[in-house]
Design an enzyme around this catalytic site. Structure first.
Site, PDB file in Angstrom:
ATOM      1  N   GLU A 102      50.812   8.210 -44.794  1.00 16.95           N
ATOM      2  CA  GLU A 102      52.129   7.411 -44.348  1.00 16.95           C
ATOM      3  C   GLU A 102      52.795   7.901 -45.712  1.00 16.95           C
ATOM      4  O   GLU A 102      53.083   7.137 -46.759  1.00 16.95           O
ATOM      5  CB  GLU A 102      52.015   6.026 -44.241  1.00 16.95           C
ATOM      6  CG  GLU A 102      53.039   5.330 -44.141  1.00 16.95           C
ATOM      7  CD  GLU A 102      53.072   3.851 -44.204  1.00 16.95           C
ATOM      8  OE1 GLU A 102      53.932   3.217 -43.954  1.00 16.95           O
ATOM      9  OE2 GLU A 102      51.824   3.389 -44.159  1.00 16.95           O
ATOM     10  N   LYS A 161      51.642   8.946 -40.187  1.00 14.68           N
ATOM     11  CA  LYS A 161      52.707   7.815 -39.976  1.00 14.68           C
ATOM     12  C   LYS A 161      53.758   7.776 -40.666  1.00 14.68           C
ATOM     13  O   LYS A 161      53.897   7.425 -41.963  1.00 14.68           O
ATOM     14  CB  LYS A 161      51.743   6.433 -40.348  1.00 14.68           C
ATOM     15  CG  LYS A 161      52.764   5.156 -40.373  1.00 14.68           C
ATOM     16  CD  LYS A 161      51.737   4.123 -40.564  1.00 14.68           C
ATOM     17  CE  LYS A 161      52.667   2.701 -40.186  1.00 14.68           C
ATOM     18  NZ  LYS A 161      51.884   1.567 -40.333  1.00 14.68           N
TER      19      LYS A 161
END
Length: 344
Positions: free
Chosen positions: A177, A219
């Site tokens: 992420e 992500k």
């Protein structure tokens, strides 16, 4: 590292038209949201709220995996059933946030580095025994005057790569992420430039760390203008620029992209995700999914207010938001879905 286990888990996380529910708020973050809604700041209140989430009827129809916090993965229903078991019974894969938060990056004013690599191998072993099958590590990149610096981007990319390699060693799928934050006055074009540079750097470091791309989930942020930018682009422009950026920078070997909401209004997050799938699903090399926290949870929290009598209404609100985002994955979301009178 079991390549088949990692690949199968990663594919299951983005299968069908499902997405991920991020319920990995740290205790300070959870307490802040509780305080805004007049809910007691206690461990029992946090446990009760998480029980409300994991026991929502039918949640597994739209949610493939749930990202938990250290406290959450150890908690149970009032009757003693572990949350991890409840999720598994609902066909929802349990995951765990393993970073220890973003701290000031020494020598780089206003920039952050995510910590948590020390002792991570042992923590991963424990989480696997507790039932986790995937993990999450968030790096934050701020856009501002003369930032982000190359040094900050590279430091965070290296940390993400080291984290991902350790997770795959433990047969846990790493969610990678790298979040370019929405805060600021930057334009959509500036966000595009920074996001592209961040992604190229992250995937270069993943390659150097010998991370198997087929066993990760990305992500990222959507490509958006800053919250205080005077020019706020329309939904289709955001969808186009986001997909142009990712088609340039993300290898086709990645099993899926699960976008974060990053503080977007929940209806707008759904609409933007929907536009990407309407225009690009047929030609995208990877599924375009979601990994939302507030964009799924926020209405439920407001309905609940810490009261047992409001649990059913809160669960209906949670179910509805998950349903909306599943529809967005299929390119079937519309504003009319928001007129549903859930919570009754």
């Amino acid at each position: 590292m079991n390549r088949e286990t990692l690949t199968n888990t990663a594919q299951a996380m983005v299968a069908g038209n499902k997405g991920l529910l991020a319920m990995d708020e740290s205790t300070p973050t959870c307490d802040k949201r509780f305080a805004e809604n007049g809910i007691p700041l206690t461990e029992e209140a946090r446990r009760a709220y998480r029980e409300l989430i994991v026991t929502t009827p039918g949640l597994g129809e739209f949610i493939s995996g749930a990202i938990l916090y250290d406290e959450t993965i150890r908690q149970s229903k009032k009757d003693g059933t572990p949350f991890v078991q409840i999720l598994k019974d609902a066909d929802i894969i349990p995951g765990i946030k393993v970073d220890l938060g973003a701290k000031d990056l020494a020598g780089f004013p206003l920039e952050k580095i995510t910590e948590g690599l020390d002792g991570l191998r042992n923590r991963l072993s424990e989480y696997a025994k507790l039932g986790a099958r995937f993990t999450k590590w968030r790096a934050v990149i701020t856009i501002g005057e003369n930032i982000p610096s190359r040094g900050c981007i590279k430091a965070n990319a290296q940390a993400l790569a080291r984290y991902a390699a350790l997770c795959q060693e433990a047969n846990l799928v790493p969610i990678v992420e790298p979040e370019v934050l929405m805060e600021g006055q930057h334009t959509l074009g500036r966000c595009f430039e920074v996001t592209e540079e961040v992604l190229h750097t992250v995937f270069n470091e993943l390659h150097l760390a010998r991370v198997m791309l087929e066993g990760i989930i990305l992500k990222p942020n959507m490509v958006l203008p800053g919250l205080t930018c005077p020019q706020q682009e329309d939904i289709n422009t955001v969808a186009d620029r986001t997909m142009q950026c990712f088609l340039r920078a993300v290898p086709a070997a990645v099993p899926g992209i699960a976008f974060l909401s990053g503080g977007q209004p929940f209806e707008l997050a759904s609409a933007r995700l929907n536009a990407m799938n309407v225009k690009y699903k047929a030609k995208s090399p990877w599924p375009i999914a979601f990994s939302f926290s507030r964009a799924i949870q926020e209405p439920a929290l407001k309905f609940w207010q810490g009261r047992e009598e409001n649990v059913k209404a809160a669960q209906q609100a949670l179910y509805h938001r998950a349903q909306c985002n599943s529809a967005a994955r299929a390119g079937l979301y519309s504003a009319a879905m928001e007129k549903t009178h859930y919570g009754k």
